[in-house]
Design an enzyme around this catalytic site. Structure first.
Site, PDB file in Angstrom:
ATOM      1  N   LYS A  45      36.067 -57.371  31.326  1.00  0.00           N
ATOM      2  CA  LYS A  45      37.281 -57.512  30.647  1.00  0.00           C
ATOM      3  C   LYS A  45      38.423 -57.045  31.371  1.00  0.00           C
ATOM      4  O   LYS A  45      39.508 -56.502  30.930  1.00  0.00           O
ATOM      5  CB  LYS A  45      37.287 -56.522  29.289  1.00  0.00           C
ATOM      6  CG  LYS A  45      36.027 -56.713  28.603  1.00  0.00           C
ATOM      7  CD  LYS A  45      35.686 -58.189  28.458  1.00  0.00           C
ATOM      8  CE  LYS A  45      36.300 -58.909  27.214  1.00  0.00           C
ATOM      9  NZ  LYS A  45      35.963 -60.141  27.060  1.00  0.00           N
ATOM     10  N   HIS A 100      30.094 -59.357  38.307  1.00  0.00           N
ATOM     11  CA  HIS A 100      30.459 -57.881  37.794  1.00  0.00           C
ATOM     12  C   HIS A 100      29.754 -56.747  38.430  1.00  0.00           C
ATOM     13  O   HIS A 100      29.689 -55.572  37.810  1.00  0.00           O
ATOM     14  CB  HIS A 100      29.843 -57.871  36.128  1.00  0.00           C
ATOM     15  CG  HIS A 100      30.933 -58.775  35.304  1.00  0.00           C
ATOM     16  ND1 HIS A 100      32.225 -58.933  35.653  1.00  0.00           N
ATOM     17  CD2 HIS A 100      30.724 -59.440  34.320  1.00  0.00           C
ATOM     18  CE1 HIS A 100      32.674 -59.695  34.686  1.00  0.00           C
ATOM     19  NE2 HIS A 100      31.610 -59.973  33.789  1.00  0.00           N
ATOM     20  N   SER A 130      39.509 -54.051  25.069  1.00  0.00           N
ATOM     21  CA  SER A 130      39.149 -55.469  25.048  1.00  0.00           C
ATOM     22  C   SER A 130      37.438 -55.561  24.972  1.00  0.00           C
ATOM     23  O   SER A 130      36.812 -56.320  24.237  1.00  0.00           O
ATOM     24  CB  SER A 130      39.584 -55.946  26.483  1.00  0.00           C
ATOM     25  OG  SER A 130      39.099 -57.519  26.511  1.00  0.00           O
TER      26      SER A 130
END
Ligand code: A3P
Length: 287
Positions: A45, A100, A130
């Site tokens: 995000k 990530h 988010s």
């Protein structure tokens, strides 16, 4: 592979089993980077998809066809996702990769490589908002509960993908061990053109002025929101419930103000000061 209710715990971090397996995480740890690879590193995000779109168009010299015909997870696959190996099969050089993962997972392969690494950071209060909304629509992530409950878990790092604080600290602490470039979501919002020019410079991939114009235009929130190849509407409802939200949600800086109570704000800022002391990074609108 659906595996919507499966969680893979690896090296102390939970990952959605819909996208990760133990094998895919091991594959990532031994990833063979090419010298011409560009790797987008983000905590979820933070602007991952945005950077995938920008790099796609920069590397195609302003031609928007790849961005309009190939889904983002094929053109810029996550190293740790189970389909990565297949997605990279027969890919020529100048690959765009995404991850990530925390630094420690990739430290070894990155140290042996000159791949270009772009870390995109975002102020964590907007990230948690988010991420919360994304949890509500993503059937491969746990039920987030109330915003307050999710915020507590985010602060302690008991969420999928682990602690945001550790993620940014680890990557920044070791930034001299890889070929690194740091940019924030807020930089992109503030001046997309300037950010694209900075990126072209780092990538050693200059663009003609018209190609810069095309990249800026195509990568606005409004235009990306309409692009099926990046807005995740191609993902079936069973996996991403499009009735419960939109991936391209607000696209703004400071949306946290509509979600945090005064008490939550003060409490988060205290945690931030405690955990981030010593890290020399300014994140706009963090406080
Ligand atoms: P919001 O939920 O705050 O709207 P990621 O790609 O890392 O998962 O990040 C998703 C976030 O980036 C979402 O934030 C999404 O709207 C935002 N985003 C994606 N493309 C954007 C763009 N072109 N401009 C601004 N925000 C964008």
């Amino acid at each position: 592979m659906a595996n919507l209710n499966v969680t893979v715990r690896y090296s102390g971090i939970d990952f959605p089993g819909h996208l990760h397996t133990l094998q895919s995480l091991q594959y990532a740890q031994e990833f063979k980077f090419h010298e011409t690879d560009t790797v987008i590193v983000t905590y979820p995000k933070s602007g991952t998809t945005w950077m995938q779109e920008i790099l796609t168009i920069i590397y195609s010299d302003g031609n928007v066809l790849p961005a309009k015909t190939i889904p983002n997870w094929i053109r810029a696959p996550w190293i740790e996702h189970y389909y990565c190996k297949d997605a990279l099969m027969n890919k020529p050089d100048h690959r765009i990769l995404t991850t990530h993962l925390p630094y420690r997972f990739l430290a070894k392969p990155l140290k042996q490589s000159n791949a270009k690494v772009i870390y995109v950071a975002r102020n964590p209060k907007d990230i948690v908002v988010s991420f919360y909304h994304f949890h509500k629509m993503a059937n491969f992530l746990p039920d987030p509960g109330t915003f307050g409950e999710f915020l507590e878990k985010f602060k302690t790092g008991e969420v999928n993908y682990g602690s945001w604080f550790e993620h940014i600290k680890e990557w920044q602490k070791h930034s001299d061990e890889y070929n690194s470039f740091f940019i924030t979501y807020e930089d992109l919002v503030k001046d997309l053109r300037k950010s694209i020019l900075r990126l072209c410079n780092f990538l050693e991939h200059p663009l003609l002025p018209e190609a810069v114009d095309t990249t800026v235009w195509h990568c606005t929130f409004a235009n990306m929101k309409k692009n099926k190849m990046i807005n995740y509407t191609l993902i079936p409802n069973e996996i991403l419930d499009h009735q419960k939200g939109e991936f391209m949600r607000k696209g703004m800086v400071g949306n946290w103000k509509e979600h945090f109570t005064q008490e939550q704000k003060q409490d988060f800022e205290k945690t931030f000061q405690e955990k981030m002391s010593g890290l020399n990074i300014v994140l706009v609108s963090t406080l």
